[in-house]
Design a protein around this motif. Structure first.
Motif, PDB file in Angstrom:
ATOM      1  N   LYS A 250       0.833  -1.209   0.000  1.00 20.98           N
ATOM      2  CA  LYS A 250       0.000   0.000   0.000  1.00 20.98           C
ATOM      3  C   LYS A 250       0.866   1.257   0.000  1.00 20.98           C
ATOM      4  O   LYS A 250       0.560   2.241  -0.684  1.00 20.98           O
ATOM      5  CB  LYS A 250      -0.934  -0.001   1.203  1.00 20.98           C
ATOM      6  CG  LYS A 250      -2.013   1.081   1.133  1.00 20.98           C
ATOM      7  CD  LYS A 250      -3.023   0.932   2.233  1.00 20.98           C
ATOM      8  CE  LYS A 250      -4.229   1.858   2.019  1.00 20.98           C
ATOM      9  NZ  LYS A 250      -3.876   3.225   1.649  1.00 20.98           N
ATOM     10  N   ALA A 251       1.974   1.213   0.766  1.00 19.02           N
ATOM     11  CA  ALA A 251       2.873   2.371   0.798  1.00 19.02           C
ATOM     12  C   ALA A 251       3.482   2.614  -0.580  1.00 19.02           C
ATOM     13  O   ALA A 251       3.601   3.764  -1.031  1.00 19.02           O
ATOM     14  CB  ALA A 251       3.975   2.139   1.831  1.00 19.02           C
ATOM     15  N   ILE A 252       3.873   1.542  -1.270  1.00 16.34           N
ATOM     16  CA  ILE A 252       4.437   1.675  -2.618  1.00 16.34           C
ATOM     17  C   ILE A 252       3.398   2.254  -3.574  1.00 16.34           C
ATOM     18  O   ILE A 252       3.677   3.172  -4.348  1.00 16.34           O
ATOM     19  CB  ILE A 252       4.937   0.309  -3.128  1.00 16.34           C
ATOM     20  CG1 ILE A 252       6.081  -0.211  -2.256  1.00 16.34           C
ATOM     21  CG2 ILE A 252       5.389   0.418  -4.588  1.00 16.34           C
ATOM     22  CD1 ILE A 252       6.536  -1.621  -2.615  1.00 16.34           C
ATOM     23  N   LYS A 253       2.203   1.708  -3.511  1.00 17.73           N
ATOM     24  CA  LYS A 253       1.138   2.140  -4.413  1.00 17.73           C
ATOM     25  C   LYS A 253       0.752   3.595  -4.180  1.00 17.73           C
ATOM     26  O   LYS A 253       0.506   4.347  -5.128  1.00 17.73           O
ATOM     27  CB  LYS A 253      -0.085   1.238  -4.228  1.00 17.73           C
ATOM     28  CG  LYS A 253      -1.219   1.506  -5.195  1.00 17.73           C
ATOM     29  CD  LYS A 253      -2.352   0.511  -4.986  1.00 17.73           C
ATOM     30  CE  LYS A 253      -3.488   0.765  -5.973  1.00 17.73           C
ATOM     31  NZ  LYS A 253      -4.606  -0.203  -5.770  1.00 17.73           N
ATOM     32  N   ASP A 254       0.724   4.013  -2.918  1.00 18.92           N
ATOM     33  CA  ASP A 254       0.253   5.358  -2.576  1.00 18.92           C
ATOM     34  C   ASP A 254       1.292   6.448  -2.802  1.00 18.92           C
ATOM     35  O   ASP A 254       0.936   7.574  -3.180  1.00 18.92           O
ATOM     36  CB  ASP A 254      -0.193   5.414  -1.111  1.00 18.92           C
ATOM     37  CG  ASP A 254      -1.464   4.620  -0.852  1.00 18.92           C
ATOM     38  OD1 ASP A 254      -2.122   4.227  -1.843  1.00 18.92           O
ATOM     39  OD2 ASP A 254      -1.787   4.386   0.327  1.00 18.92           O
ATOM     40  N   SER A 255       2.563   6.128  -2.567  1.00 24.30           N
ATOM     41  CA  SER A 255       3.532   7.230  -2.509  1.00 24.30           C
ATOM     42  C   SER A 255       4.811   7.056  -3.326  1.00 24.30           C
ATOM     43  O   SER A 255       5.621   7.970  -3.383  1.00 24.30           O
ATOM     44  CB  SER A 255       3.911   7.496  -1.037  1.00 24.30           C
ATOM     45  OG  SER A 255       4.394   6.318  -0.417  1.00 24.30           O
ATOM     46  N   TRP A 256       5.032   5.879  -3.932  1.00 26.93           N
ATOM     47  CA  TRP A 256       6.243   5.699  -4.739  1.00 26.93           C
ATOM     48  C   TRP A 256       5.961   6.078  -6.193  1.00 26.93           C
ATOM     49  O   TRP A 256       4.809   6.080  -6.640  1.00 26.93           O
ATOM     50  CB  TRP A 256       6.744   4.266  -4.664  1.00 26.93           C
ATOM     51  CG  TRP A 256       7.267   3.858  -3.307  1.00 26.93           C
ATOM     52  CD1 TRP A 256       7.004   4.449  -2.101  1.00 26.93           C
ATOM     53  CD2 TRP A 256       8.138   2.758  -3.035  1.00 26.93           C
ATOM     54  NE1 TRP A 256       7.651   3.793  -1.095  1.00 26.93           N
ATOM     55  CE2 TRP A 256       8.365   2.747  -1.629  1.00 26.93           C
ATOM     56  CE3 TRP A 256       8.745   1.791  -3.821  1.00 26.93           C
ATOM     57  CZ2 TRP A 256       9.163   1.786  -1.015  1.00 26.93           C
ATOM     58  CZ3 TRP A 256       9.545   0.835  -3.222  1.00 26.93           C
ATOM     59  CH2 TRP A 256       9.762   0.844  -1.825  1.00 26.93           C
ATOM     60  N   SER A 257       7.007   6.349  -6.942  1.00 26.35           N
ATOM     61  CA  SER A 257       6.850   6.759  -8.341  1.00 26.35           C
ATOM     62  C   SER A 257       6.478   5.563  -9.222  1.00 26.35           C
ATOM     63  O   SER A 257       6.596   4.399  -8.826  1.00 26.35           O
ATOM     64  CB  SER A 257       8.152   7.385  -8.847  1.00 26.35           C
ATOM     65  OG  SER A 257       9.195   6.427  -8.886  1.00 26.35           O
ATOM     66  N   GLY A 258       6.079   5.869 -10.443  1.00 31.57           N
ATOM     67  CA  GLY A 258       5.613   4.842 -11.360  1.00 31.57           C
ATOM     68  C   GLY A 258       6.685   3.856 -11.787  1.00 31.57           C
ATOM     69  O   GLY A 258       6.367   2.779 -12.304  1.00 31.57           O
ATOM     70  N   GLU A 259       7.961   4.198 -11.601  1.00 27.45           N
ATOM     71  CA  GLU A 259       9.033   3.294 -12.010  1.00 27.45           C
ATOM     72  C   GLU A 259       9.036   1.989 -11.202  1.00 27.45           C
ATOM     73  O   GLU A 259       9.703   1.025 -11.579  1.00 27.45           O
ATOM     74  CB  GLU A 259      10.387   3.975 -11.848  1.00 27.45           C
ATOM     75  CG  GLU A 259      10.768   4.276 -10.409  1.00 27.45           C
ATOM     76  CD  GLU A 259      12.119   4.966 -10.293  1.00 27.45           C
ATOM     77  OE1 GLU A 259      13.130   4.307 -10.582  1.00 27.45           O
ATOM     78  OE2 GLU A 259      12.131   6.147  -9.920  1.00 27.45           O
ATOM     79  N   TRP A 260       8.276   1.972 -10.101  1.00 20.66           N
ATOM     80  CA  TRP A 260       8.221   0.776  -9.257  1.00 20.66           C
ATOM     81  C   TRP A 260       7.033  -0.119  -9.599  1.00 20.66           C
ATOM     82  O   TRP A 260       6.750  -1.081  -8.887  1.00 20.66           O
ATOM     83  CB  TRP A 260       8.142   1.185  -7.788  1.00 20.66           C
ATOM     84  CG  TRP A 260       9.390   1.855  -7.307  1.00 20.66           C
ATOM     85  CD1 TRP A 260       9.640   3.200  -7.263  1.00 20.66           C
ATOM     86  CD2 TRP A 260      10.572   1.205  -6.838  1.00 20.66           C
ATOM     87  NE1 TRP A 260      10.902   3.427  -6.786  1.00 20.66           N
ATOM     88  CE2 TRP A 260      11.499   2.219  -6.522  1.00 20.66           C
ATOM     89  CE3 TRP A 260      10.936  -0.130  -6.654  1.00 20.66           C
ATOM     90  CZ2 TRP A 260      12.770   1.941  -6.030  1.00 20.66           C
ATOM     91  CZ3 TRP A 260      12.200  -0.409  -6.168  1.00 20.66           C
ATOM     92  CH2 TRP A 260      13.112   0.611  -5.866  1.00 20.66           C
ATOM     93  N   LYS A 261       6.346   0.174 -10.714  1.00 21.99           N
ATOM     94  CA  LYS A 261       5.143  -0.576 -11.067  1.00 21.99           C
ATOM     95  C   LYS A 261       5.419  -2.065 -11.226  1.00 21.99           C
ATOM     96  O   LYS A 261       4.657  -2.912 -10.747  1.00 21.99           O
ATOM     97  CB  LYS A 261       4.537   0.002 -12.349  1.00 21.99           C
ATOM     98  CG  LYS A 261       3.239  -0.678 -12.770  1.00 21.99           C
ATOM     99  CD  LYS A 261       2.660  -0.040 -14.020  1.00 21.99           C
ATOM    100  CE  LYS A 261       1.370  -0.734 -14.446  1.00 21.99           C
ATOM    101  NZ  LYS A 261       0.801  -0.131 -15.685  1.00 21.99           N
TER     102      LYS A 261
END
Length: 403
Positions: A199-210
């Motif tokens: 959830k933290a990745i989805k909410d606040s990380w950039s799109g490069e982590w998709k």
């Protein structure tokens, strides 16, 4: 925490062989604060030892484990996880004798145990008096501290292998592992931690982590089960693992007038277990290294291997692993490293205001949930887990685990 001064006096008398009366003066200093995150209650006790006209003062540590209580409450059944008493009373003294027989000038890698009171209270020598200190748990260890720690882990592992090989220690006594996937509440806990990271990745990380987010999303439901599978797979180099080798369980003594560590002691053996050496190494690397050391750990693993090889030769052990074999074993257990980074590290490096409640500390449920979520969103944790995930991605981890 001292329920009986008389019991403590008796324990200390037996250790020091004191002929006179031992007077106990309990200091109000409590070594455990919310910031330190121990699964124990610890206090320092100063004792006056009198023998006729002779008198001296010693300082000891009285430690009571709360880990069993926390786990037993969570699963609502009586399970005794802690092997700490067995380690201090049976294994570590044997290790010390073997070490002194082989290396007469060596120092122990643990505090001496003076005795115990009941099954959960242990009396230990006070390492602070001997000059040992902790490093900063939030920034992690620099290379000098990490190198000494991992080489000392190699010595500890080799000692355990020698004792098991000569029949002095039975590995069956250390078969339980809290993070081994055998208990549903730990499985649920690890799933919750993976879900919180996602959830933290989805909410606040950039799109490069998709891409990483998509592959990581396939892991949570089976996280603890994967660890269990790894434990059941055969390993040629099983050891007694410390089990919890993170920053606050490793104390250092320094060369006079410098910041260079010269000696190390491991404390807290509540999670000691028998299994691959890789469990300790992954736990240590993912919880205790500074961010600067995380991108490349091969130099430290080489130092571990070289020390392990030397120690095994001294003890006359066969089947000594090569560096390539150590790296292969680390790769086999790579998921446990990620498991540790997601399930344990957020708590370890959290600022005091985001610490989980201590045992018997009442906090509103909303506050507990909020702290758990925010631990995954701190700048320090985000930087660490991004390095770990990129390292896993570039090493082909997600292809091996998720397809």
């Amino acid at each position: 925490m001292i329920t009986s001064d008389r019991a403590l006096c008796h324990t200390i008398q037996r250790y020091y062989d004191a002929l006179g009366r031992v007077q106990v003066d309990v200091c109000n200093e409590d070594l455990v604060t919310e910031e330190k995150h121990y699964g124990s209650e610890i206090c320092r006790v100063t004792c006056s030892l009198k023998d006729g006209k002779d008198e001296r003062t010693v300082s000891v540590i009285l430690k009571e484990s709360t880990l069993d209580k926390m786990i037993n409450e969570a699963i609502e059944e009586n399970v005794h996880f802690t092997s700490e008493l067995q380690m201090y009373l049976e294994v570590l003294p044997c290790m010390e004798r073997l070490c002194q027989d082989t290396f007469p000038d060596c120092e122990p890698l643990w505090p001496h145990c003076l005795g115990h009171m009941e099954d959960t209270k242990i009396v230990l020598e006070d390492l602070k008096v001997l000059g040992y200190k902790l490093t900063d748990r939030q920034t992690g260890m620099d290379y000098e501290h990490a190198s000494l720690s991992i080489r000392s882990l190699a010595k500890f592992h080799a000692l355990s292998m020698a004792l098991i090989n000569n029949g002095t220690v039975s590995p069956g006594k250390f078969s339980k592992f809290v993070f081994g996937g055998d208990y549903s509440f730990m499985n649920d806990l690890s799933k919750n931690r993976f879900d919180t990271l996602l959830k933290a990745i989805k909410d606040s990380w950039s799109g490069e982590w998709k891409d990483v987010l998509e592959r990581l999303g396939r892991l949570p439901s089976s996280a603890a089960e994967k660890v269990k599978e790894m434990r059941l797979q055969p390993c040629k180099w099983n050891v007694i693992n410390h089990g919890d080798p993170w920053v606050n369980n490793i104390m250092f003594k320094y060369k006079k007038g410098t910041t260079s560590p010269e000696s190390v002691r491991f404390v807290d053996y509540q999670l000691s277990h028998y299994g691959s050496f890789g469990f300790d190494l992954h736990y240590f690397i993912n919880t205790s290294l500074s961010i600067d050391l995380l991108p490349s750990t091969e130099k430290l693993l080489l130092e571990y291997t070289q020390t392990l090889q030397e120690q095994m030769k001294h003890f006359g052990l066969k089947n000594i692993p090569t560096f390539h074999q150590v790296l292969d074993e680390m790769k086999r257990l790579e998921f446990f490293g990620l498991f540790t980074a997601v399930s344990i590290t957020p708590i370890i490096i959290a600022p005091p205001e985001l610490a989980p409640p201590r045992f018997n500390q009442d906090l509103p449920l909303e506050e507990i949930v909020s702290r758990n979520v925010e631990r995954f969103r701190t700048e320090e944790y985000t930087r660490r887990i991004q390095i770990i995930l990129r390292r896993a991605q570039h090493g082909g981890f997600f292809e091996r685990m998720c397809g």
